[in-house]
Design a protein around this motif. Structure first.
Motif, PDB file in Angstrom:
ATOM      1  N   ASP A  29     -46.681  40.021  89.504  1.00 39.46           N
ATOM      2  CA  ASP A  29     -45.168  40.075  88.945  1.00 39.46           C
ATOM      3  C   ASP A  29     -44.388  38.910  89.638  1.00 39.46           C
ATOM      4  O   ASP A  29     -44.805  38.121  90.633  1.00 39.46           O
ATOM      5  N   ARG A  70     -52.080  38.243  83.714  1.00 41.02           N
ATOM      6  CA  ARG A  70     -51.153  39.036  84.511  1.00 41.02           C
ATOM      7  C   ARG A  70     -49.773  37.924  84.552  1.00 41.02           C
ATOM      8  O   ARG A  70     -48.673  38.877  84.661  1.00 41.02           O
ATOM      9  N   ALA A  74     -46.084  39.074  82.933  1.00 39.59           N
ATOM     10  CA  ALA A  74     -45.059  39.195  84.105  1.00 39.59           C
ATOM     11  C   ALA A  74     -43.838  38.322  83.569  1.00 39.59           C
ATOM     12  O   ALA A  74     -42.594  38.337  83.927  1.00 39.59           O
TER      13      ALA A  74
END
Length: 280
Positions: A29, A70, A74
């Motif tokens: 994130d 990922r 994010a």
């Protein structure tokens, strides 16, 4: 003198090699990747490489491909990557930062705008994995206008005829891809590295960083005994991925675990030449 040139000059005076850890922007994130970036210099990073997430990272193995996915989920965009670097620069104005990515997002953003925004954010160098040297004029003038180094990749398969072409216009350092294939799949031996470096030294005065297969403190130490820097990527991403919750979210210790690994790698790099000298 650029931050990259100044850092390598200082390290040469100190008689040691550099550690260049990698993180993928936005993985897992935006907040966690910012915390990792901000903590890297204190953990021992001499330069930092930030991966720009892309949908088709063809040079990367499954570990970094997963990190890229990922990061995209994010919400990591080029604007947000630049914002990460701007925030980092409020804390650290000395550690060089290199962006590693692919050409498609740069073309979509606009090469001139990309280089200008990168320079304003505090980026020092660019590695564009899929930009052929013959087409480097797409970025070169804009990069030079912003004081950005263009860092070229050299592979074991780059022959004597091709090497001067690849290195034409290169600056900052040379990134030696120590294996054939994608990142994170295997490692080169120290003997392979010793055999490969003379032709790079003969072709350029730029520092040489070794990547694509450096995973442990011992391997990082071996790299800087031969070259000027060790780049560690997949091993750090492995640690990050292993720390995540079942739903892929960061846990409270995610950043700490990655930074502790950076510190161990840095210790290996910083002691490498001292130990080698003691053995003579």
């Amino acid at each position: 003198m650029s931050r990259i040139a100044a850092r390598f000059a200082r390290l040469k005076q100190e008689g040691r090699g550099a550690l260049i850890p990698f993180l993928e922007a936005g993985d897992p994130d935006l907040e966690t990747s910012q915390n990792i970036l901000d903590g890297m210099p204190a953990a021992g990073a001499d330069l930092i490489e930030i991966g720009v997430p892309f949908t088709d990272p063809m040079a990367d193995g499954p570990i970094i491909q997963a990190a890229s996915r990922r990061g995209l989920v994010a919400g990591a965009t080029l604007d947000r990557v630049f914002d990460m670097v701007r925030r980092f620069r409020t804390r650290d104005d000395d550690t060089p930062v290199v962006l590693m990515g692919y050409l498609n997002p740069i073309e979509s953003y606009g090469p001139e705008r990309f280089c200008a925004d990168a320079a304003r954010a505090g980026v020092d160098g660019l590695i564009v994995v899929d930009l052929p040297s013959e087409e480097a004029d797409l970025l070169e003038a804009h990069a030079h206008a912003g004081g950005l180094d263009i860092i070229r990749l050299v592979a074991p398969t780059t022959d004597a005829h091709r090497l001067p072409v690849v290195l034409n216009g290169a600056s900052g350092f040379i990134y030696y891809v120590s294996i054939t294939g994608v990142t994170g799949t295997r490692s080169a031996s120290e003997a392979d590295l010793v055999a490969a470096l003379p032709r790079l030294r003969a072709a350029s005065d730029l520092p040489v960083a070794i990547g694509f297969g450096v995973r442990t403190p011992e391997q990082a130490a071996a790299a800087v005994r031969v070259a000027d820097a060790a780049v560690v990527a997949s091993a750090l991403i492995d640690t990050l991925a292993g720390s995540l919750a079942a739903d892929g979210a960061a846990r409270p210790d995610t950043a700490r675990l990655v930074l502790e690994q950076v510190a161990k790698l840095a210790a290996g790099v910083r002691g490498a030449r001292t130990l080698a000298a003691a053995d003579i």
